[in-house]
Design a protein around this motif. Structure first.
Motif, PDB file in Angstrom:
ATOM      1  N   MET A 174       9.417   6.512  57.159  1.00 45.12           N
ATOM      2  CA  MET A 174       8.759   6.215  55.874  1.00 45.12           C
ATOM      3  C   MET A 174       7.483   5.407  56.075  1.00 45.12           C
ATOM      4  SD  MET A 174      11.336   5.325  52.784  1.00 45.12           S
ATOM      5  CE  MET A 174      12.367   6.555  51.996  1.00 45.12           C
TER       6      MET A 174
ATOM      7  N   LYS B  23       7.422  14.813  49.200  1.00 44.58           N
ATOM      8  CA  LYS B  23       8.799  14.332  49.085  1.00 44.58           C
ATOM      9  C   LYS B  23       9.838  15.318  49.632  1.00 44.58           C
ATOM     10  CE  LYS B  23       9.880  12.212  45.198  1.00 44.58           C
ATOM     11  NZ  LYS B  23       9.909  11.851  43.754  1.00 44.58           N
TER      12      LYS B  23
ATOM     13  N   LEU C  38       4.404  16.576  58.033  1.00 50.10           N
ATOM     14  CA  LEU C  38       5.315  15.759  57.231  1.00 50.10           C
ATOM     15  C   LEU C  38       4.568  15.119  56.058  1.00 50.10           C
ATOM     16  CD1 LEU C  38       8.079  14.409  56.797  1.00 50.10           C
ATOM     17  CD2 LEU C  38       7.333  12.582  58.328  1.00 50.10           C
ATOM     18  N   ARG C  39       3.413  14.548  56.335  1.00 49.24           N
ATOM     19  CA  ARG C  39       2.630  13.921  55.269  1.00 49.24           C
ATOM     20  C   ARG C  39       2.176  14.952  54.241  1.00 49.24           C
ATOM     21  NH1 ARG C  39      -0.997  10.048  59.297  1.00 49.24           N
ATOM     22  NH2 ARG C  39       0.559   8.378  59.544  1.00 49.24           N
TER      23      ARG C  39
ATOM     24  N   VAL D  18       4.399   7.326  56.348  1.00 52.95           N
ATOM     25  CA  VAL D  18       4.065   8.205  55.237  1.00 52.95           C
ATOM     26  C   VAL D  18       3.651   7.425  53.991  1.00 52.95           C
ATOM     27  CG1 VAL D  18       4.965   9.993  53.687  1.00 52.95           C
ATOM     28  CG2 VAL D  18       5.628   9.980  56.099  1.00 52.95           C
TER      29      VAL D  18
ATOM     30  N   LEU E 254       9.897  14.945  53.422  1.00 53.96           N
ATOM     31  CA  LEU E 254      10.458  13.648  53.798  1.00 53.96           C
ATOM     32  C   LEU E 254      11.965  13.638  53.597  1.00 53.96           C
ATOM     33  CD1 LEU E 254      10.019  10.749  54.725  1.00 53.96           C
ATOM     34  CD2 LEU E 254       9.491  10.126  52.358  1.00 53.96           C
TER      35      LEU E 254
END
Length: 329
Positions: A147, A27, A22-23, A150, A30
């Motif tokens: 969020m 964007k 995910l990181r 991240v 996410l």
């Protein structure tokens, strides 16, 4: 086919399998996961990722709340610019009210925030409050947790606080209450007990002069009646977007409050208490006070539950669903 089976078979691909993916996905990844939170609740992959995100936070969550029209969006814009100038990544959850007739939402907060779409370190998500009187939907709370794992800073702009909207306390590390001069907000907040929530109070539109100064004095008087911990005195700041003053003081106060939380080992305890309160609230919404009483009678291991709350909630919900089905049968 059950609803849960449909959800599991409809899981979008590709999706990040873990927090590292995910990181690394930036964007786009996410955005996909935040959409999944709203559309695929209960999927095991999503539950596992949310629990992993909760266990690995890197960001400071700052909630901006206050009555409609107080200037929360203007302040959010200014804070985004300030944090980006310091090379901090910023995520924003902007919550708008939902229609009581259609359930839809204009989501106008997003249109009032000016960000560079090419900037990979800024991400803004608009979400509807749905039927939550407290101001934040379950999906918004999950989005904040995602969020927080991240982004360096997460700003939650609430739907607007009144005498019942206090859900920001379930997600905020630092709660900023915005008050408008000449509105009588301080008296209303004293009546509602909301003065117990903020860690920082901002009197917006401070360029109004004497009216703003009186509002600050009223707020400071109200805070003298509020019971707060001895290690943090709630500052009452003056801000003016028109004169571009006071923002640096707010940014500094947010940093100092977060430092107090971490230096006094309060941050982990505060976040654990938030998770427990959220779990109890969710179970109460699904099964009522009787369901929560049954849960407490089973003496759940809260230490385990607050580490993996999304899995705990799903398992408990399925357990209760089977229990009630057997009872009705």
């Amino acid at each position: 086919m059950s609803g849960l089976t449909k959800i599991r078979r409809s899981w979008p691909a590709p999706a990040p399998a873990n927090l590292l993916e995910l990181r690394a996905g930036g964007k786009p990844a996410l955005a996909r996961m935040l959409s999944a939170i709203e559309s695929f609740e209960g999927h095991p992959n999503l539950i596992a990722l949310l629990d992993e995100a909760l266990q690995n936070p890197i960001g400071h969550v700052i909630a901006l709340t206050g009555p409609p029209g107080v200037g929360k969006s203007t302040l959010t814009n200014a804070m985004i610019a300030e944090y980006r100038s310091a090379d901090k990544s910023v995520g924003v959850i902007a919550v708008d009210p939902s229609s009581q007739l259609t359930g839809g939402s204009l989501l106008g907060d997003r249109t009032r925030l000016s960000t560079d779409p090419e900037d990979q370190k800024v991400f803004v998500r608009s979400m509807a409050a749905r039927d939550r009187l407290g101001g934040l939907s379950e999906h918004a709370i999950a989005a904040v947790i995602l969020m927080r794992a991240v982004m360096d800073r997460v700003i939650v702009e609430s739907v607007g606080i009144g005498q019942s909207e206090a859900d920001v306390a379930l997600v905020a590390d630092t709660c900023v209450l915005c008050i408008q001069p000449g509105s009588g907000d301080s008296l209303q907040f004293m009546k509602a007990g909301i003065m117990e929530l903020p860690d920082i109070i901002c009197v917006t539109k401070a360029d109004m002069g004497g009216v703003a100064s009186r509002a600050r004095a009223d707020v400071e008087g109200a805070m003298s009646l509020s019971a707060r911990g001895e290690d943090w005195k709630v500052p009452v700041l003056m801000l003016s977007a028109a004169q571009n003053t006071g923002l640096a003081d707010l940014i500094e106060a947010c940093g100092k409050h977060f430092a107090v939380l971490t230096s006094h080992d309060r941050l982990q305890a505060q976040r654990g208490a938030q998770v427990k309160a959220w779990l109890v609230d969710q179970l109460k919404v699904q099964f009522g006070a009787q369901g929560v009483a049954v849960l407490e009678s089973l003496s759940p291991e809260w230490d385990t539950a607050v580490v993996q709350p999304f899995a705990f909630k799903q398992e408990t919900s399925e357990h209760f669903a089977r229990f009630w089905q057997g009872f009705e049968g």
